[in-house]
Scaffold this active site. Structure first.
Site: not given
Ligand code: NAD
Length: 293
Positions: A96, A52, A119
């Site tokens: 994450q 990322k 997200d």
């Protein structure tokens, strides 16, 4: 059979995003900023986060990684999230997953300001998605819709069978594809571990989306001739032939299924790079305040 090349599509999208970022920088004298919280040292999570960061560099975003110890308490992690919620320089951030067992993913997801939830996991974004309102789409389903669009794969009136009902892939992609929209208007069957006659149901599908987490679960005998197959799975399996001793495979038996499908995503290089692209797109929307002011 055509391979759906997620890597190539993501590179195209990154190149065009680079231009958008240059224009944004000229106008606002800053660049979009994505942050990631990484808890512990799970090798797969580390690899996802570094991917990322690399993608942020490629498109010209600023990125920050906050690395926290495996044994951090839930309260201390929430404090870190609150700092990012309040940080005016950060447009969006992710935590994450998976998190260590002693931390509630639900509490963590709810603690993220939905305006920075790039997200797309917060229930406000999820609910807005379900009602077709502007929101951050969950990154992987967003990536899948971009791939279907890019390859002009018709979804209207098609029977889509989704295997796996997770909150981050199976459930949201089934909602998105059943909605009235360009990449949508499909008749969707959402299947899972308790589904009876799964083979028979998958055999009826024009489009199969596999998000199970079991290597090679979807086999050729389950696939109708000419079906489109989207393999979301990322599984590390042993391979003695390789010096590394292991390789990544999907949830679909690529060898057999690719002989029957009209389109198929490979693993790696299919959905994975598009998930990162979904995150990049959401972060740009956050920086531009397209969805929330
Ligand atoms: P998960 O692990 O949270 O859930 C798995 C789902 O599969 C569950 O809904 C379960 O009901 C279903 N399932 C399990 N066994 C089954 C069976 N025998 N028959 C039918 N359904 C069954 O799922 P997830 O987080 O969506 O992850 C699925 C896979 O996708 C994993 O390999 C993961 O690594 C991968 N993944 C990839 C990306 C990407 O960017 N490509 C993103 C997220 C997840």
């Amino acid at each position: 059979m055509k391979i759906i090349d997620g890597k190539a599509v993501s590179e195209e999208l990154k190149n065009s995003m680079k231009q958008d970022v240059l224009e944004y920088k000229q106008k606002f004298e800053r660049v979009p900023h994505l942050a990631a919280i990484l808890v512990g040292d799970n090798p797969a999570s580390k690899a996802y986060v570094s991917n990322k960061v690399k993608s942020c560099d490629q498109v010209g975003f600023k990125s920050s990684v906050i690395t926290l110890p495996e044994d951090i308490s839930e309260d201390d992690l929430i404090s870190e999230i609150e700092k990012l919620n309040a940080d005016k320089d950060i447009d969006g951030f992710i935590v994450q997953l998976p998190l260590p067992k002693h931390i509630s993913e639900v509490r963590v997801t709810l603690a993220i300001d939905h305006k920075k939830d790039v997200d797309g996991f917060h229930p406000i974004n999820f609910g807005r998605m379900a009602q077709g309102l502007p929101c951050y789409l969950p990154a992987t389903p967003y990536g899948i819709t971009m791939l279907l669009d890019r390859y002009n794969i018709e979804t209207a009136g098609k029977h889509v069978v989704v295997v796996g009902r997770s909150n981050i892939v199976g459930t949201p992609i089934s909602i998105l594809l059943s909605r009235k929209s360009k990449i949508g208007d499909a008749t969707v069957t959402l299947t899972h571990s308790k589904t009876k006659n799964l083979h028979y149901i998958v055999q009826q599908a024009d489009i199969v989306i596999a998000a199970i987490g079991i290597p090679g679960f979807v086999t050729a005998d389950m696939i109708k001739d000419g079906a489109v197959v989207i393999d979301v799975g990322i599984n590390r399996v042993e391979d003695d032939q390789l010096t590394s001793g292991s390789k990544l495979v999907g949830d679909v038996d690529y060898e057999g299924v690719s002989k029957k499908s009209s389109f198929i995503t490979p693993v790696p290089g299919g959905v994975g790079p598009m998930t990162v692209m979904g995150l990049i797109m959401n972060t740009f929307k956050a920086a531009q305040k397209t969805i929330y002011s």
